[in-house]
Design a protein around this motif. Structure first.
Motif, short mmCIF file in Angstrom:
data_model
loop_
_atom_site.label_atom_id
_atom_site.label_comp_id
_atom_site.label_asym_id
_atom_site.label_seq_id
_atom_site.Cartn_x
_atom_site.Cartn_y
_atom_site.Cartn_z
N ASN A 259 1.75 -26.94 -1.68
CA ASN A 259 0.59 -26.53 -0.68
C ASN A 259 0.32 -27.69 0.12
OD1 ASN A 259 0.16 -24.09 -1.71
ND2 ASN A 259 -1.37 -24.51 -3.37
N LYS A 262 2.77 -27.73 2.90
CA LYS A 262 2.47 -26.61 3.87
C LYS A 262 0.91 -26.71 4.83
CE LYS A 262 2.18 -23.20 1.01
NZ LYS A 262 2.11 -21.70 0.31
N TYR A 263 0.14 -27.65 4.34
CA TYR A 263 -1.23 -27.15 4.88
C TYR A 263 -1.33 -28.47 5.60
CZ TYR A 263 -1.85 -22.95 2.37
OH TYR A 263 -1.70 -21.66 1.86
N ASP A 287 -3.76 -35.14 -0.25
CA ASP A 287 -3.12 -34.96 1.06
C ASP A 287 -4.16 -35.27 2.04
OD1 ASP A 287 -4.61 -32.58 1.83
OD2 ASP A 287 -3.41 -31.52 0.47
N ILE A 292 -10.46 -27.88 2.44
CA ILE A 292 -10.84 -26.57 2.36
C ILE A 292 -12.12 -26.27 2.22
CG2 ILE A 292 -10.83 -24.75 0.43
CD1 ILE A 292 -8.51 -26.55 -0.58
N ILE A 300 -10.21 -20.13 -4.38
CA ILE A 300 -8.90 -20.56 -4.12
C ILE A 300 -7.89 -20.33 -5.31
CG2 ILE A 300 -9.18 -21.80 -2.12
CD1 ILE A 300 -8.63 -24.43 -3.74
N TYR A 305 -5.99 -15.01 -3.36
CA TYR A 305 -6.85 -15.29 -2.34
C TYR A 305 -6.29 -16.39 -1.46
CZ TYR A 305 -11.22 -16.88 -0.21
OH TYR A 305 -12.15 -17.19 0.32
N ARG A 306 -6.63 -16.07 -0.21
CA ARG A 306 -6.10 -17.34 0.68
C ARG A 306 -7.43 -17.66 1.67
NH1 ARG A 306 -0.90 -16.90 3.80
NH2 ARG A 306 -0.82 -18.94 3.11
N ALA A 307 -7.52 -18.84 1.66
CA ALA A 307 -8.82 -19.50 2.48
C ALA A 307 -8.57 -18.82 3.87
CB ALA A 307 -9.08 -20.79 2.16
N SER A 313 -4.73 -21.06 7.12
CA SER A 313 -3.41 -20.50 6.56
C SER A 313 -2.62 -19.63 7.65
CB SER A 313 -3.84 -19.47 5.42
OG SER A 313 -4.91 -20.26 4.75
N GLY A 318 2.39 -17.78 2.78
CA GLY A 318 1.96 -17.86 1.33
C GLY A 318 1.60 -16.45 0.66
N HIS A 319 1.02 -16.21 -0.52
CA HIS A 319 0.68 -15.07 -0.85
C HIS A 319 -0.66 -15.33 -1.78
CE1 HIS A 319 4.25 -13.02 0.46
NE2 HIS A 319 4.88 -13.83 -0.26
N GLY A 320 -1.24 -16.41 -1.89
CA GLY A 320 -2.33 -16.63 -2.58
C GLY A 320 -1.99 -16.72 -4.07
N GLY A 322 0.00 -19.27 -5.64
CA GLY A 322 0.49 -20.71 -6.42
C GLY A 322 -0.65 -21.34 -7.22
N LEU A 323 -1.80 -21.26 -6.65
CA LEU A 323 -2.70 -22.10 -7.52
C LEU A 323 -3.14 -21.29 -8.59
CD1 LEU A 323 -4.99 -23.49 -4.69
CD2 LEU A 323 -3.65 -24.74 -6.20
N PHE A 349 -6.09 -32.36 -5.57
CA PHE A 349 -5.86 -31.60 -6.60
C PHE A 349 -5.46 -32.16 -7.77
CE2 PHE A 349 -5.76 -28.53 -2.94
CZ PHE A 349 -6.16 -27.26 -3.56
P1 ADP Z 1 -0.84 -19.86 -0.80
O1 ADP Z 1 -0.79 -21.25 -0.46
O2 ADP Z 1 0.39 -19.11 -1.27
O3 ADP Z 1 -1.68 -19.21 0.13
P2 ADP Z 1 -2.22 -20.63 -3.13
O4 ADP Z 1 -2.89 -20.08 -4.45
O5 ADP Z 1 -1.29 -21.90 -3.75
O6 ADP Z 1 -1.80 -19.70 -2.13
O7 ADP Z 1 -3.50 -21.39 -2.36
C1 ADP Z 1 -4.58 -20.50 -2.19
C2 ADP Z 1 -5.34 -21.02 -0.86
O8 ADP Z 1 -6.14 -22.34 -1.05
C3 ADP Z 1 -4.39 -21.31 0.49
O9 ADP Z 1 -4.31 -19.94 1.05
C4 ADP Z 1 -4.97 -22.09 1.20
O10 ADP Z 1 -6.00 -21.82 1.92
C5 ADP Z 1 -5.88 -22.95 0.17
N1 ADP Z 1 -5.17 -24.43 -0.35
C6 ADP Z 1 -4.32 -24.76 -1.20
N2 ADP Z 1 -3.83 -25.96 -1.32
C7 ADP Z 1 -4.35 -26.42 -0.07
C8 ADP Z 1 -4.47 -27.56 0.61
N3 ADP Z 1 -3.64 -28.63 -0.10
N4 ADP Z 1 -5.04 -27.93 1.70
C9 ADP Z 1 -5.77 -26.94 2.06
N5 ADP Z 1 -5.75 -25.85 1.80
C10 ADP Z 1 -5.15 -25.44 0.62
#
Ligand code: ADP
Length: 356
Positions: A259, A262-263, A287, A292, A300, A305-307, A313, A318-320, A322-323, A349
Motif C-alpha cells: 500500500n 502504491k499510494y 510513508d 488518509i 479502511i 472499502y477503498r477511500a 485510489s 486494488g480491491h480493498g 489488503g488491510l 501503519f
Molecule cells: P486496496 O489498497 O486494495 O484498495 P486496502 O484494504 O489495502 O485495499 O486499503 C484500503 C484503502 O485504504 C485503500 O483503498 C486506500 O484508500 C487506503 N490506504 C491504505 N493504505 C494507504 C496508504 N499507505 N496511504 C494512503 N491510503 C492508503
C-alpha cells in the motif's frame, strides 16, 4: 380492537412463531413444559395417594380402647368410625382439589414465564449465527461485484476486437496485453479472497520468529514495485523474537508495504521500523504518501472499502482487501493494526503483537 388489527397481530404472531427463533423457542418451551408437567403429575399422584390413605383400623381401635381420644374427631368410640372415615375422605378430596388447582396455576405460570424465557434464550442463541450468515451473504455479494468489473472489461475488449475485421497485429497485441492485465487483477482478487476465507477458519501454529527476518522477507517481496517507482525503503527494524506464524505475519507486512508503495508518489521514501514497546513488539511502515482523510480512517480496514476513489485510489489498482487481511492476521496473533495519518504528509501503519 377492530378485526383488521386483530388479523395483523395474529399474522405477526404467526410470523414470529414460524421464524427460526420462534421454532427454537418452541423447542425450549416444549422441554420446559414436559419437565414441569411430569414433575406436577408425579407430585400430584404421590400426594393424592398419601392423602387417600386411612389410618389403620387396629391403630384407631387401640387408641379408642385406651381412651386416647386426643384427636377430636375420634371422640365417640368405634361407633364414630364411619363418620370419621367420611370426614377423612372429604378432607382428602378437598386436599386433592386444592393441590390440582395449585398445580394448574403453577403450570400456567411456567408456560407464560417459560415462553418469555425460551424466546429470550432463542434470540440470544440465534443472533450471532444470523449476524454471521448476514456477513457471509454480504461477503459473497461484494466479492461477486468486485469480480464483475474485470470480467466485464475483458468481455468488452475482446468483443470489440472481434468485431474489428481489420484488426492489425499491433492492435491484437494491445488487446492481449489488456487481457493479461485484467486476468492479473482477477488473480490478485481471487488470491486475496482465498486468503481471507482461509484466515477465517485456520488457527495458526505459532513459533518464535525474528522480527527482523519477517520484515526482511516482506521487503524482499516488494523490491520490484519499489524500484519501478524509484521508492527507497529504509530498514530500521531491531532484532527481537516474537511468537508468530512467520508466513502470515510477513504477508501482513507485505500488505502495508505494498500500500505504501502504491499510494506514495515516485522517488519518495518508506521507512520500516520495528522493535519492542512495553509488553508489545511492533512493526511500522511509514510513508510520505497522500495520507488518509479522518472520515475514511475508521473504514479502511473493512473488506472491499477503498477511500475516496477520486483522490488517492483513482489510478491505483486494488480491491480493498489488503488491510482487512492484515487486521485479521494481527488479530490471530492477539495483536492489532493501527493507523495514524495526515492528509498531504503521509501515513503510519503499525502492527502490534503481544510479547511473551
Ligand atoms: P486496496 O489498497 O486494495 O484498495 P486496502 O484494504 O489495502 O485495499 O486499503 C484500503 C484503502 O485504504 C485503500 O483503498 C486506500 O484508500 C487506503 N490506504 C491504505 N493504505 C494507504 C496508504 N499507505 N496511504 C494512503 N491510503 C492508503
Amino acid at each position: 380492537m377492530d378485526l383488521r388489527k386483530l388479523r395483523k397481530a395474529l399474522q405477526r404472531l404467526w410470523a414470529v412463531l414460524y421464524s427460526a427463533t420462534g421454532r427454537l423457542a418452541a423447542s425450549y418451551l416444549a422441554v420446559i413444559m414436559v419437565m414441569s408437567l411430569t414433575y406436577s403429575y408425579v407430585l400430584y399422584s404421590t400426594s393424592a395417594h398419601e392423602l387417600g390413605r386411612m389410618p389403620p383400623r387396629d391403630l384407631y381401635e387401640q387408641q379408642v380402647e385406651s381412651g386416647d381420644t386426643s384427636t377430636g374427631e375420634m371422640a365417640g368410640g368405634v361407633a364414630a368410625r364411619p363418620r370419621f372415615d367420611e370426614f377423612l375422605r372429604e378432607r382428602a378430596e378437598e386436599g386433592r382439589r386444592v393441590l390440582l388447582q395449585r398445580l394448574i396455576v403453577i403450570n400456567l405460570l411456567t408456560l407464560a414465564g417459560g415462553a418469555w424465557l425460551s424466546y429470550y434464550l432463542a434470540r440470544r442463541t440465534l443472533q450471532p449465527i444470523e449476524a454471521n450468515v448476514e456477513a457471509q451473504v454480504q461477503f459473497v455479494s461484494d466479492a461477486s461485484h468486485e469480480l464483475r468489473t474485470p470480467l466485464t472489461t475483458l468481455q468488452t475488449t475482446n468483443e470489440v476486437a472481434l468485431r474489428n475485421a481489420k484488426l492489425s497485429t499491433a492492435q491484437a497485441r494491445e488487446v492481449l496485453r489488456q487481457n493479461i492485465d485484467e486476468v492479473g487483477k482477477l488473480q490478485e482478487l481471487t488470491d486475496g479472497l482465498l486468503k481471507l476465507a482461509r484466515q477465517d477458519t485456520e488457527a495458526l501454529p505459532m513459533e518464535q520468529v525474528s522480527l527482523q527476518r519477517v520484515a526482511g522477507d516482506a521487503m524482499n517481496r516488494i523490491v520490484a514495485p519499489a524500484q519501478a517507482k524509484d521508492i527507497a525503503v529504509e530498514d530500521k527494524v531491531r532484532d527481537i523474537a516474537v511468537k508468530a506464524h512467520a508466513a502470515s505475519l510477513t504477508q501482513a507486512v507485505v500488505v502495508l508495504l505494498d500500500n505504501a508503495i502504491k499510494y506514495s508518489r515516485p522517488h519518495s521514501t518508506i521507512v520500516v521500523e520495528g522493535g519492542r514497546r512495553g509488553k508489545h513488539a511492533y512493526i511500522r511502515v511509514v510513508d510520505e504518501g497522500p495520507g488518509i482523510r479522518p472520515s475514511d480512517l475508521p473504514r479502511i480496514f473493512e473488506r472491499f472499502y477503498r477511500a475516496d476513489q477520486s483522490r488517492s485510489s483513482q489510478h491505483v489498482n486494488g480491491h480493498g482487501i489488503g488491510l482487512s487481511l492484515a487486521k485479521k492476521i494481527a488479530g490471530q496473533h492477539g495483536g492489532t493494526v493501527d493507523v495514524a495519518s495526515e492528509v498531504g504528509k503521509g501515513s503510519k501503519f503499525t502492527i502490534s503483537l503481544p510479547l511473551g
